[in-house]
Write a protein that holds these residues in place. Structure first.
Motif, short mmCIF file in Angstrom:
data_model
loop_
_atom_site.label_atom_id
_atom_site.label_comp_id
_atom_site.label_asym_id
_atom_site.label_seq_id
_atom_site.Cartn_x
_atom_site.Cartn_y
_atom_site.Cartn_z
N UNK A 7 66.77 -35.22 -55.73
CA UNK A 7 67.22 -34.30 -56.76
C UNK A 7 66.02 -33.86 -57.61
N UNK A 8 66.27 -33.03 -58.60
CA UNK A 8 65.19 -32.48 -59.42
C UNK A 8 64.40 -33.58 -60.12
N UNK A 9 65.07 -34.56 -60.69
CA UNK A 9 64.37 -35.62 -61.41
C UNK A 9 63.49 -36.44 -60.46
N UNK A 10 63.99 -36.73 -59.28
CA UNK A 10 63.20 -37.47 -58.29
C UNK A 10 61.99 -36.65 -57.84
N UNK A 11 62.18 -35.34 -57.68
CA UNK A 11 61.08 -34.47 -57.30
C UNK A 11 60.00 -34.46 -58.38
N UNK A 12 60.42 -34.33 -59.62
CA UNK A 12 59.45 -34.33 -60.73
C UNK A 12 58.72 -35.66 -60.81
N UNK A 13 59.42 -36.75 -60.58
CA UNK A 13 58.79 -38.07 -60.56
C UNK A 13 57.79 -38.18 -59.41
N UNK A 14 58.14 -37.62 -58.26
CA UNK A 14 57.24 -37.63 -57.10
C UNK A 14 55.94 -36.92 -57.43
#
Length: 110
Positions: A7-14
């Motif tokens: 999701x968006x939050x996981x992508x930003x964390x990545x």
């Protein structure tokens, strides 16, 4: 190459936690995307092995594409240390991309 499942939050964390990340945004009906993807991925593997490569399908992950203002396909974004350094959209050459990555890659890894 990693096909995204996030999701968006996981992508930003990545982005924040990966030292060097190339993101290839593509779409199911984008013939240029399918033609360019293997060339870009091979070029990264051969020239910049420390860059992690990720594919994002805009068909599946519209929120991520919208948040990062990806409105043309294919779009390639290169992040170093959490910051966007390079963005290429539509028609661009692999050699051009490889050339643009050389300097920041050298600063971060050599």
């Amino acid at each position: 190459m990693v096909q995204s499942r996030m999701n968006l939050e996981e992508f930003q964390s990545k982005i924040k936690t990966t030292p060097a990340l190339l993101v290839h945004f593509s779409g199911e009906f984008c013939s240029v995307c399918h033609e360019l993807k293997p060339k870009v991925f091979q070029a990264m593997e051969e020239n910049y092995p420390k860059i992690e490569v990720l594919e994002i399908s805009v068909d599946e992950y519209r929120e991520i594409a919208s948040q990062y203002e990806v409105f043309a396909l294919p779009t390639v974004m290169v992040f170093f240390d959490g910051g966007e350094f390079i963005r290429k959209s539509r028609s661009f050459g692999v050699a051009e991309l490889v050339g643009e990555i050389k300097r920041p890659y050298g600063l971060f890894f050599e």
